[in-house]
Design a protein around this motif. Structure first.
Motif, mmCIF file in Angstrom:
data_model
loop_
_atom_site.group_PDB
_atom_site.id
_atom_site.type_symbol
_atom_site.label_atom_id
_atom_site.label_comp_id
_atom_site.label_asym_id
_atom_site.label_seq_id
_atom_site.Cartn_x
_atom_site.Cartn_y
_atom_site.Cartn_z
ATOM 1 N N SER A 85 7.697 -9.213 -34.538
ATOM 2 C CA SER A 85 7.534 -10.527 -34.879
ATOM 3 C C SER A 85 8.802 -11.351 -35.197
ATOM 4 N N PHE A 86 9.732 -10.708 -35.584
ATOM 5 C CA PHE A 86 11.061 -11.493 -36.237
ATOM 6 C C PHE A 86 12.284 -11.158 -35.406
ATOM 7 N N GLY A 87 13.251 -11.874 -35.259
ATOM 8 C CA GLY A 87 14.627 -11.650 -34.541
ATOM 9 C C GLY A 87 15.587 -10.759 -35.499
ATOM 10 N N PRO A 88 16.460 -10.148 -35.145
ATOM 11 C CA PRO A 88 17.471 -9.261 -35.976
ATOM 12 C C PRO A 88 18.110 -10.242 -37.062
ATOM 13 N N GLY A 89 18.329 -11.425 -36.854
ATOM 14 C CA GLY A 89 18.866 -12.273 -37.517
ATOM 15 C C GLY A 89 18.308 -12.990 -38.630
ATOM 16 N N GLN A 90 16.830 -12.771 -38.717
ATOM 17 C CA GLN A 90 15.961 -13.435 -39.626
ATOM 18 C C GLN A 90 15.752 -12.665 -40.632
ATOM 19 N N THR A 91 15.823 -13.231 -42.145
ATOM 20 C CA THR A 91 15.360 -12.523 -43.314
ATOM 21 C C THR A 91 13.990 -13.062 -43.506
ATOM 22 N N GLY B 166 10.433 -20.471 -42.813
ATOM 23 C CA GLY B 166 11.331 -20.752 -41.900
ATOM 24 C C GLY B 166 10.817 -20.861 -40.380
ATOM 25 N N ALA B 167 11.388 -20.439 -39.302
ATOM 26 C CA ALA B 167 11.175 -20.798 -37.997
ATOM 27 C C ALA B 167 9.770 -19.914 -37.379
ATOM 28 N N THR B 168 9.645 -18.983 -38.216
ATOM 29 C CA THR B 168 8.473 -17.872 -37.751
ATOM 30 C C THR B 168 7.711 -17.589 -38.800
ATOM 31 N N ILE B 169 6.119 -17.312 -38.311
ATOM 32 C CA ILE B 169 5.173 -17.143 -39.314
ATOM 33 C C ILE B 169 4.346 -16.082 -38.277
ATOM 34 N N ALA B 170 4.094 -14.844 -39.108
ATOM 35 C CA ALA B 170 3.383 -13.662 -38.317
ATOM 36 C C ALA B 170 2.298 -13.216 -39.463
ATOM 37 N N LEU C 85 -6.254 -19.735 -30.208
ATOM 38 C CA LEU C 85 -6.052 -18.217 -30.143
ATOM 39 C C LEU C 85 -7.057 -17.475 -30.866
ATOM 40 N N LEU C 86 -7.737 -16.469 -30.253
ATOM 41 C CA LEU C 86 -8.815 -15.869 -30.529
ATOM 42 C C LEU C 86 -8.112 -14.725 -31.411
ATOM 43 N N LEU C 87 -8.463 -14.541 -32.886
ATOM 44 C CA LEU C 87 -7.915 -13.556 -33.780
ATOM 45 C C LEU C 87 -8.910 -12.601 -34.319
ATOM 46 N N GLU C 88 -8.993 -11.492 -33.387
ATOM 47 C CA GLU C 88 -10.042 -10.411 -33.866
ATOM 48 C C GLU C 88 -9.265 -9.539 -34.821
ATOM 49 N N PRO C 89 -10.081 -8.995 -35.667
ATOM 50 C CA PRO C 89 -9.809 -7.899 -36.512
ATOM 51 C C PRO C 89 -8.800 -6.893 -36.217
ATOM 52 N N GLY C 90 -7.734 -6.685 -36.767
ATOM 53 C CA GLY C 90 -6.616 -6.027 -36.404
ATOM 54 C C GLY C 90 -5.553 -6.566 -35.505
ATOM 55 N N SER C 91 -5.944 -7.755 -35.169
ATOM 56 C CA SER C 91 -4.935 -8.345 -34.411
ATOM 57 C C SER C 91 -3.720 -8.984 -35.134
ATOM 58 N N LEU C 92 -2.548 -9.204 -34.451
ATOM 59 C CA LEU C 92 -1.723 -9.933 -35.016
ATOM 60 C C LEU C 92 -1.209 -11.038 -34.132
ATOM 61 N N TYR C 93 -0.908 -12.435 -35.068
ATOM 62 C CA TYR C 93 -0.713 -13.501 -34.482
ATOM 63 C C TYR C 93 0.915 -13.928 -34.699
ATOM 64 N N ILE C 94 1.648 -14.660 -33.915
ATOM 65 C CA ILE C 94 2.974 -14.969 -34.204
ATOM 66 C C ILE C 94 3.110 -16.401 -33.752
ATOM 67 N N LEU C 95 3.604 -17.290 -34.715
ATOM 68 C CA LEU C 95 3.895 -18.865 -34.435
ATOM 69 C C LEU C 95 5.509 -18.638 -34.718
ATOM 70 N N ARG C 96 6.094 -19.400 -33.688
ATOM 71 C CA ARG C 96 7.489 -19.750 -33.710
ATOM 72 C C ARG C 96 7.790 -20.814 -32.803
ATOM 73 N N GLY C 97 9.075 -21.379 -33.132
ATOM 74 C CA GLY C 97 9.541 -22.533 -32.474
ATOM 75 C C GLY C 97 8.789 -23.723 -32.299
ATOM 76 N N SER C 98 8.207 -24.124 -31.072
ATOM 77 C CA SER C 98 7.689 -25.197 -30.867
ATOM 78 C C SER C 98 6.294 -25.147 -31.570
ATOM 79 N N ALA C 99 5.565 -24.161 -31.402
ATOM 80 C CA ALA C 99 4.083 -23.540 -31.992
ATOM 81 C C ALA C 99 4.241 -23.945 -33.540
ATOM 82 N N ARG C 100 5.254 -23.585 -34.233
ATOM 83 C CA ARG C 100 5.561 -23.644 -35.616
ATOM 84 C C ARG C 100 5.832 -25.029 -36.192
ATOM 85 N N TYR C 101 6.492 -25.947 -35.343
ATOM 86 C CA TYR C 101 7.252 -27.180 -35.681
ATOM 87 C C TYR C 101 6.255 -28.496 -35.026
#
Length: 221
Positions: free
Chosen positions: A96-102, A129-133, A157-173
């Motif tokens: 979910s996260f880039g190498p430069g993200q803490t 910050g810019a990413t939520i997972a 987004l259909l979030l079923e049990p065991g799924s991962l969602y990621i919001l970043r960039g435009s979806a985040r802000y």
């Protein structure tokens, strides 16, 4: 609007976990709002549930969140994890996260009762910050994103049990996001019954915050 039964649109052929108001929204959010169904095995989901259950059980469900964004919830923040759970969280970070993200520590855990829901909101840049997972446990749910300036532009987004969602960039802000209450929980024409839902949410650090600093109270996701 989004739940009115319009034709479901998909980001990739054969995948039915994303639908939107039109192709332009799908293109815009193609890499910004992502669902990875089956990210967790049944055994991994059970590992997380078993670890979280004792702490959550000590808390009561609440009906008034500090910013009025959540109804019927209990939550905690967790820094210490078993080795098995930590391996799972490392997979989330890598996916979910880039190498430069803490990542912001601790991890936010949100438990919605079957009648609980999250209202439309955009998380403050003070909180994360810019990413939520987030990992979804126990129950399927529908997350709806709506453009803050153009409410006719939406994505679900259909979030079923065991799924991962990621919001970043435009979806985040640029888009609010919410978890639909049970009586509104449809994905197109498909009814998605809501049960108890636990989400395990990882967030990148807010801009300008050091790894050792603590932010404001956790957002709803």
């Amino acid at each position: 609007m989004a739940g009115s039964g319009r034709l479901a649109l998909r980001t990739l052929p054969g995948l039915g976990w994303v639908r939107a108001s039109g192709p332009a929204v799908l293109t815009r959010l193609r890499d910004a709002a992502v669902v990875r169904p089956g990210f967790l095995s049944a055994a991994e989901e059970e590992t997380l549930r078993r670890e979280l259950e004792p702490e959550l059980r000590r808390r009561r469900y609440e009906y008034d969140h500090w910013d009025a964004a959540i109804h019927g919830f209990r939550e905690t923040e967790k820094s210490r994890w078993s080795e098995a759970s930590w391996v799972i969280l490392q997979r989330v970070q890598a996916a979910s996260f880039g190498p430069g993200q803490t990542l912001l520590s601790p991890v936010h855990v949100l438990d919605l009762e079957p009648r609980g829901y999250i209202k439309p909101h955009v998380d403050s840049i003070k909180f994360c910050g810019a990413t939520i997972a987030g990992l979804s446990l126990l129950s399927s749910s529908v997350m709806r994103l709506v453009h803050t300036q153009e409410p006719g532009e939406w994505l679900e987004l259909l979030l079923e049990p065991g799924s991962l969602y990621i919001l970043r960039g435009s979806a985040r802000y640029d888009f609010s996001h919410e978890i639909l209450r049970d009586e509104e929980s449809f994905f197109g024409e498909r009814r998605i019954p809501r049960g108890r839902r636990i989400s395990v949410i990882c967030r990148s650090l807010p801009e300008g915050m050091g790894p050792g600093e603590r932010g404001q109270p956790p957002p709803a996701c």
